[in-house]
Motif scaffolding. Structure first.
Motif, PDB file in Angstrom:
ATOM      1  N   ILE A  10       0.883  -1.141   0.000  1.00  0.00           N
ATOM      2  CA  ILE A  10       0.000   0.000   0.000  1.00  0.00           C
ATOM      3  C   ILE A  10       0.925   1.196   0.000  1.00  0.00           C
ATOM      4  CG2 ILE A  10      -1.724   1.307   1.266  1.00  0.00           C
ATOM      5  CD1 ILE A  10      -2.933  -1.210   2.191  1.00  0.00           C
ATOM      6  N   PRO A  11       1.272   1.710  -1.184  1.00  0.00           N
ATOM      7  CA  PRO A  11       2.366   2.668  -1.292  1.00  0.00           C
ATOM      8  C   PRO A  11       2.168   3.969  -0.551  1.00  0.00           C
ATOM      9  CG  PRO A  11       1.211   2.455  -3.380  1.00  0.00           C
ATOM     10  CD  PRO A  11       0.672   1.399  -2.478  1.00  0.00           C
ATOM     11  N   SER A  12       0.964   4.494  -0.466  1.00  0.00           N
ATOM     12  CA  SER A  12       0.801   5.801   0.140  1.00  0.00           C
ATOM     13  C   SER A  12       0.457   5.734   1.620  1.00  0.00           C
ATOM     14  CB  SER A  12      -0.277   6.593  -0.593  1.00  0.00           C
ATOM     15  OG  SER A  12       0.094   6.761  -1.930  1.00  0.00           O
ATOM     16  N   ALA A  13       0.280   4.556   2.159  1.00  0.00           N
ATOM     17  CA  ALA A  13      -0.074   4.420   3.567  1.00  0.00           C
ATOM     18  C   ALA A  13       1.202   4.478   4.391  1.00  0.00           C
ATOM     19  CB  ALA A  13      -0.788   3.092   3.801  1.00  0.00           C
ATOM     20  N   VAL A  14       1.475   5.621   4.963  1.00  0.00           N
ATOM     21  CA  VAL A  14       2.724   5.805   5.676  1.00  0.00           C
ATOM     22  C   VAL A  14       2.442   5.891   7.166  1.00  0.00           C
ATOM     23  CG1 VAL A  14       4.692   7.328   6.009  1.00  0.00           C
ATOM     24  CG2 VAL A  14       3.734   7.031   3.746  1.00  0.00           C
ATOM     25  N   SER A  44       4.557   8.635  -5.141  1.00  0.00           N
ATOM     26  CA  SER A  44       3.366   9.059  -5.866  1.00  0.00           C
ATOM     27  C   SER A  44       2.128   8.967  -4.981  1.00  0.00           C
ATOM     28  CB  SER A  44       3.180   8.197  -7.104  1.00  0.00           C
ATOM     29  OG  SER A  44       3.073   6.841  -6.728  1.00  0.00           O
ATOM     30  N   SER A  45       2.022   9.873  -4.030  1.00  0.00           N
ATOM     31  CA  SER A  45       0.870   9.923  -3.143  1.00  0.00           C
ATOM     32  C   SER A  45      -0.289  10.614  -3.847  1.00  0.00           C
ATOM     33  CB  SER A  45       1.241  10.692  -1.880  1.00  0.00           C
ATOM     34  OG  SER A  45       0.090  11.014  -1.151  1.00  0.00           O
ATOM     35  N   HIS A 144      -4.711   8.311   2.774  1.00  0.00           N
ATOM     36  CA  HIS A 144      -3.897   7.490   1.877  1.00  0.00           C
ATOM     37  C   HIS A 144      -4.278   6.015   2.008  1.00  0.00           C
ATOM     38  CE1 HIS A 144      -0.382  10.617   1.807  1.00  0.00           C
ATOM     39  NE2 HIS A 144      -1.544  11.141   1.495  1.00  0.00           N
ATOM     40  N   VAL A 145      -4.480   5.575   3.241  1.00  0.00           N
ATOM     41  CA  VAL A 145      -4.860   4.180   3.468  1.00  0.00           C
ATOM     42  C   VAL A 145      -6.191   3.878   2.790  1.00  0.00           C
ATOM     43  CG1 VAL A 145      -5.508   2.471   5.223  1.00  0.00           C
ATOM     44  CG2 VAL A 145      -3.600   4.022   5.651  1.00  0.00           C
ATOM     45  N   ILE A 146      -7.177   4.761   2.999  1.00  0.00           N
ATOM     46  CA  ILE A 146      -8.500   4.535   2.415  1.00  0.00           C
ATOM     47  C   ILE A 146      -8.436   4.548   0.896  1.00  0.00           C
ATOM     48  CG2 ILE A 146     -10.809   5.529   2.163  1.00  0.00           C
ATOM     49  CD1 ILE A 146     -10.602   6.297   5.128  1.00  0.00           C
ATOM     50  N   GLU A 147      -7.674   5.459   0.329  1.00  0.00           N
ATOM     51  CA  GLU A 147      -7.540   5.506  -1.124  1.00  0.00           C
ATOM     52  C   GLU A 147      -6.974   4.193  -1.657  1.00  0.00           C
ATOM     53  OE1 GLU A 147      -7.402   6.704  -5.141  1.00  0.00           O
ATOM     54  OE2 GLU A 147      -8.636   7.282  -3.431  1.00  0.00           O
ATOM     55  N   GLN A 148      -5.982   3.647  -0.990  1.00  0.00           N
ATOM     56  CA  GLN A 148      -5.397   2.385  -1.440  1.00  0.00           C
ATOM     57  C   GLN A 148      -6.359   1.211  -1.240  1.00  0.00           C
ATOM     58  OE1 GLN A 148      -2.599   2.043  -3.189  1.00  0.00           O
ATOM     59  NE2 GLN A 148      -2.498   4.275  -3.155  1.00  0.00           N
ATOM     60  N   LEU A 149      -7.140   1.248  -0.168  1.00  0.00           N
ATOM     61  CA  LEU A 149      -8.100   0.166   0.070  1.00  0.00           C
ATOM     62  C   LEU A 149      -9.213   0.153  -0.960  1.00  0.00           C
ATOM     63  CD1 LEU A 149      -8.405   0.205   3.958  1.00  0.00           C
ATOM     64  CD2 LEU A 149      -7.171  -1.434   2.518  1.00  0.00           C
ATOM     65  N   ARG A 150      -9.511   1.281  -1.553  1.00  0.00           N
ATOM     66  CA  ARG A 150     -10.539   1.336  -2.604  1.00  0.00           C
ATOM     67  C   ARG A 150     -10.156   0.455  -3.795  1.00  0.00           C
ATOM     68  NH1 ARG A 150     -13.944   5.035  -0.760  1.00  0.00           N
ATOM     69  NH2 ARG A 150     -13.217   6.981   0.127  1.00  0.00           N
ATOM     70  N   HIS A 151      -8.880   0.163  -3.949  1.00  0.00           N
ATOM     71  CA  HIS A 151      -8.398  -0.675  -5.054  1.00  0.00           C
ATOM     72  C   HIS A 151      -8.223  -2.136  -4.631  1.00  0.00           C
ATOM     73  CE1 HIS A 151      -7.733   3.091  -7.113  1.00  0.00           C
ATOM     74  NE2 HIS A 151      -7.000   3.504  -6.109  1.00  0.00           N
ATOM     75  N   ARG A 152      -8.621  -2.467  -3.423  1.00  0.00           N
ATOM     76  CA  ARG A 152      -8.465  -3.823  -2.890  1.00  0.00           C
ATOM     77  C   ARG A 152      -9.808  -4.519  -2.803  1.00  0.00           C
ATOM     78  NH1 ARG A 152      -3.343  -5.987  -2.460  1.00  0.00           N
ATOM     79  NH2 ARG A 152      -1.937  -4.246  -2.218  1.00  0.00           N
ATOM     80  N   ASN A 153      -9.794  -5.812  -3.033  1.00  0.00           N
ATOM     81  CA  ASN A 153     -10.988  -6.626  -2.870  1.00  0.00           C
ATOM     82  C   ASN A 153     -10.956  -7.237  -1.475  1.00  0.00           C
ATOM     83  OD1 ASN A 153     -13.026  -8.513  -2.900  1.00  0.00           O
ATOM     84  ND2 ASN A 153     -12.427  -9.440  -4.845  1.00  0.00           N
ATOM     85  N   PRO A 154     -11.913  -6.897  -0.605  1.00  0.00           N
ATOM     86  CA  PRO A 154     -11.890  -7.445   0.758  1.00  0.00           C
ATOM     87  C   PRO A 154     -12.085  -8.957   0.808  1.00  0.00           C
ATOM     88  CG  PRO A 154     -13.836  -6.059   0.418  1.00  0.00           C
ATOM     89  CD  PRO A 154     -13.006  -5.960  -0.817  1.00  0.00           C
ATOM     90  N   ARG A 157      -7.872 -13.255   0.038  1.00  0.00           N
ATOM     91  CA  ARG A 157      -7.356 -13.833   1.288  1.00  0.00           C
ATOM     92  C   ARG A 157      -5.943 -13.324   1.554  1.00  0.00           C
ATOM     93  NH1 ARG A 157     -10.731 -17.059   3.931  1.00  0.00           N
ATOM     94  NH2 ARG A 157     -12.376 -17.964   2.679  1.00  0.00           N
ATOM     95  N   VAL A 158      -5.869 -12.067   1.989  1.00  0.00           N
ATOM     96  CA  VAL A 158      -4.581 -11.460   2.323  1.00  0.00           C
ATOM     97  C   VAL A 158      -4.714 -10.647   3.600  1.00  0.00           C
ATOM     98  CG1 VAL A 158      -3.784 -11.293  -0.075  1.00  0.00           C
ATOM     99  CG2 VAL A 158      -5.000  -9.372   0.952  1.00  0.00           C
ATOM    100  N   ILE A 159      -3.589 -10.493   4.250  1.00  0.00           N
ATOM    101  CA  ILE A 159      -3.436  -9.529   5.324  1.00  0.00           C
ATOM    102  C   ILE A 159      -2.371  -8.572   4.828  1.00  0.00           C
ATOM    103  CG2 ILE A 159      -2.654  -9.152   7.693  1.00  0.00           C
ATOM    104  CD1 ILE A 159      -3.769 -11.891   8.393  1.00  0.00           C
ATOM    105  N   LEU A 160      -2.638  -7.293   4.902  1.00  0.00           N
ATOM    106  CA  LEU A 160      -1.706  -6.290   4.407  1.00  0.00           C
ATOM    107  C   LEU A 160      -0.843  -5.809   5.557  1.00  0.00           C
ATOM    108  CD1 LEU A 160      -4.338  -4.339   2.318  1.00  0.00           C
ATOM    109  CD2 LEU A 160      -2.740  -6.057   1.488  1.00  0.00           C
ATOM    110  N   GLY A 161       0.448  -5.948   5.421  1.00  0.00           N
ATOM    111  CA  GLY A 161       1.362  -5.542   6.468  1.00  0.00           C
ATOM    112  C   GLY A 161       2.754  -6.049   6.194  1.00  0.00           C
TER     113      GLY A 161
END
Length: 198
Positions: A10-14, A44-45, A144-154, A157-161
């Motif tokens: 998640i590139p912009s989640a700092v 590229s935030s 930034h986190v929310i913007e990146q999550l919009r591109h993720r399918n909940p 089967r992943v944990i992001l970290g």
């Protein structure tokens, strides 16, 4: 967030390590350089242009607390990045006498017990799609986190970290590691429910 093998990103989640409000502010003000330090492609935030409080909010943040500096750190979070979270979306990890009696304080197994109890309580809520778990000494750029999550399918089967910490092996023959706590992690409600029912 990124894994050591680059599997998750998640590139912009700092997240910024912060001891007090001065460090939190300095970290927030230097977000562009922090983005570049985190890994390839992180400069590229993208800003949403709409305040976080006015967007559909898919996130609940569980903050791990409990150390001697926690009260100051929590105050810093609530006066900086946490102030724009909708009511009820920032959840503090609660103490548990049962966890302390069985596993000790909020480190190692004691922390795992407290976190599992918090997960169980949050799972019963239906007002979120993603759970983000962070320590009380981190700065989160929530938009930034929310913007990146919009591109993720909940449903994926992943944990992001950042994986690779701890020793989850039941035997010495197979090495299993968990998620590193310092970087924080994200898990979807769907995956958390699936893991809890396994």
């Amino acid at each position: 967030f990124a894994s050591m093998r680059g599997q998750w990103l998640i590139p912009s989640a700092v997240l910024c390590l912060a001891v007090g409000s001065e460090e939190v502010l300095r970290c927030a003000m230097s977000s562009a350089s922090m983005l570049q330090v985190r890994g390839p492609g992180l400069a590229s935030s993208s800003a949403l242009g709409v305040p976080v409080s006015q967007q559909p909010f898919p996130l609940v943040v569980l903050m791990r607390t409990g150390g001697p500096a926690s009260s100051n750190r929590v105050a810093s979070v609530k006066s900086t990045w946490g102030k724009d979270l909708p009511p009820g979306k920032l959840v503090m990890m609660e103490t548990s006498e049962a966890c302390r009696a069985k596993y000790g304080d909020n480190h190692a197994r004691g922390l795992t017990c407290l976190e599992a109890r918090a997960h169980m309580a949050i799972m019963n809520r239906t007002d979120w799609t993603w759970l983000m778990v962070v320590d009380d000494d981190e700065y989160v750029f929530v938009d930034h986190v929310i913007e990146q999550l919009r591109h993720r399918n909940p449903a994926d089967r992943v944990i992001l970290g950042w994986p690779g910490c701890g020793n989850c092996s039941k035997s010495n023959k197979v090495e299993r590691r968990g998620m590193c706590g310092g970087a924080g992690y994200l898990v979807s409600r769907q995956n958390l429910l699936s893991m809890a029912s396994a």
